[in-house]
Design an enzyme around this catalytic site. Structure first.
Site, PDB file in Angstrom:
ATOM      1  N   GLY A  13      66.525   5.704  37.305  1.00 64.07           N
ATOM      2  CA  GLY A  13      66.308   4.300  37.599  1.00 64.07           C
ATOM      3  C   GLY A  13      65.926   4.009  39.036  1.00 64.07           C
ATOM      4  O   GLY A  13      65.503   2.885  39.345  1.00 64.07           O
ATOM      5  N   ASP A  62      76.850   6.958  31.616  1.00 62.33           N
ATOM      6  CA  ASP A  62      77.606   7.610  32.680  1.00 62.33           C
ATOM      7  C   ASP A  62      77.567   9.106  32.417  1.00 62.33           C
ATOM      8  O   ASP A  62      78.136   9.590  31.427  1.00 62.33           O
ATOM      9  CB  ASP A  62      79.044   7.098  32.671  1.00 62.33           C
ATOM     10  CG  ASP A  62      79.914   7.712  33.764  1.00 62.33           C
ATOM     11  OD1 ASP A  62      79.467   8.658  34.435  1.00 62.33           O
ATOM     12  OD2 ASP A  62      81.062   7.250  33.927  1.00 62.33           O
ATOM     13  N   SER A 141      71.327  19.422  47.248  1.00 59.74           N
ATOM     14  CA  SER A 141      71.275  18.786  48.559  1.00 59.74           C
ATOM     15  C   SER A 141      71.248  19.851  49.643  1.00 59.74           C
ATOM     16  O   SER A 141      71.942  20.872  49.533  1.00 59.74           O
ATOM     17  CB  SER A 141      72.497  17.877  48.767  1.00 59.74           C
ATOM     18  OG  SER A 141      72.558  17.429  50.108  1.00 59.74           O
ATOM     19  N   TYR A 154      81.258  15.605  48.449  1.00 58.84           N
ATOM     20  CA  TYR A 154      79.845  15.591  48.038  1.00 58.84           C
ATOM     21  C   TYR A 154      79.212  16.969  48.209  1.00 58.84           C
ATOM     22  O   TYR A 154      78.559  17.494  47.296  1.00 58.84           O
ATOM     23  CB  TYR A 154      79.091  14.548  48.860  1.00 58.84           C
ATOM     24  CG  TYR A 154      77.605  14.520  48.608  1.00 58.84           C
ATOM     25  CD1 TYR A 154      77.081  13.867  47.496  1.00 58.84           C
ATOM     26  CD2 TYR A 154      76.714  15.141  49.489  1.00 58.84           C
ATOM     27  CE1 TYR A 154      75.716  13.833  47.266  1.00 58.84           C
ATOM     28  CE2 TYR A 154      75.345  15.110  49.270  1.00 58.84           C
ATOM     29  CZ  TYR A 154      74.846  14.455  48.158  1.00 58.84           C
ATOM     30  OH  TYR A 154      73.489  14.430  47.923  1.00 58.84           O
ATOM     31  N   LYS A 158      77.554  19.608  45.322  1.00 54.51           N
ATOM     32  CA  LYS A 158      76.171  20.071  45.336  1.00 54.51           C
ATOM     33  C   LYS A 158      76.081  21.592  45.508  1.00 54.51           C
ATOM     34  O   LYS A 158      75.174  22.242  44.978  1.00 54.51           O
ATOM     35  CB  LYS A 158      75.399  19.350  46.443  1.00 54.51           C
ATOM     36  CG  LYS A 158      75.211  17.856  46.189  1.00 54.51           C
ATOM     37  CD  LYS A 158      74.409  17.591  44.918  1.00 54.51           C
ATOM     38  CE  LYS A 158      74.054  16.125  44.769  1.00 54.51           C
ATOM     39  NZ  LYS A 158      73.209  15.867  43.574  1.00 54.51           N
TER      40      LYS A 158
END
Length: 251
Positions: A13, A62, A141, A154, A158
């Site tokens: 999106g 989700d 990332s 985070y 990743k």
């Protein structure tokens, strides 16, 4: 690509996911745009259709909910056919001193950024095995390669995604399935602008552009271009790889 194939793009999106959805549609894939935000998902699918390509919106999903993922994949199969390309781009970030990261925050980021791709990959791999052809591209990332303070949850999620990529590549290569990861670095997305706004970026975007070898920030389309290549027939001998797209910031 000589035949119509279906691609599923999570996080489609906005940002990198949106760019990947547009690019794969232009490449000839029928694209399922999946995102938690139903409005933006619908908008992106409509943009692709208006451009003359085939797409459906799969909103309100989700990726950390296995049941929701399985239902979404089954819906895509019903509407577009077997899923033969998967781009795991959905993700969330967080900024917090390590000693203040709560269990809930840790669990949520791991659930979306690592368990989500795990659920999606398990859901679509049977289609790829049956076709003896498949492409999975995991958007990780560059922070997972060099670390980043205040983002241990985070970065860990990743880094785990990079490890999962390598494991799946080894396991499913004999079935004609390739699995690669792109760790974007310094790409101008809503997530990066949020980092800048919160003062976690160590300066402005413009400051960092001056330190980047190519002297600009990356664009979502830069990641989409690499994703496009990895999803082609010609990339069939490339698997288990970490393809850095970062303007030369990490080499």
């Amino acid at each position: 690509m000589t035949e119509r194939r279906t691609a599923l793009v999570t996080g489609g999106g906005s940002g990198i996911g949106r760019a990947c959805a547009h690019r794969l549609a232009a490449d000839g894939f029928a694209v399922a745009v999946l995102d938690l935000n139903s409005d933006t998902t619908k908008q992106v699918a409509e943009e692709i259709i208006e451009a003359g390509h085939e797409a459906i919106a799969v909103g309100g999903v989700d990726v950390s909910d296995r049941a929701a993922v399985n239902a979404a994949v089954e819906s895509v199969r019903t509407q577009l056919g077997p899923v033969l390309a998967l781009v795991n781009s959905a993700g969330i970030t967080g900024f917090r001193e390590f000693l203040k990261i709560s269990d809930a925050s840790w669990d949520k980021i791991i659930a979306v950024n690592l368990s989500g791709p795990f659920y999606l990959s398990q859901a679509v791999l049977p289609d790829m095995i049956a076709a003896h052809w498949g492409r999975i591209v995991n958007i990780s990332s560059s922070s997972a390669q060099g670390g980043q303070q205040y983002m241990a949850h985070y970065v860990s999620s990743k880094a785990g995604l990079i490890g999962m990529t390598k494991s799946l590549a080894l396991e499913f290569g004999e079935h004609g399935v390739t699995v690669n990861t792109i760790p974007p670095g310094f790409v101008d997305t809503p997530m990066m602008r949020e980092s800048e706004r919160r003062g976690m970026f160590g300066g402005s975007v413009e400051d960092h552009e001056k330190k980047t070898p190519v002297r600009r920030a990356g664009k979502p389309e830069d990641i989409a271009a690499a994703t496009s290549f990895l999803c082609r027939d010609e990339a069939g001998y490339i698997t288990g790889q970490v393809i850095g797209v970062n303007g030369g910031r990490n080499t």
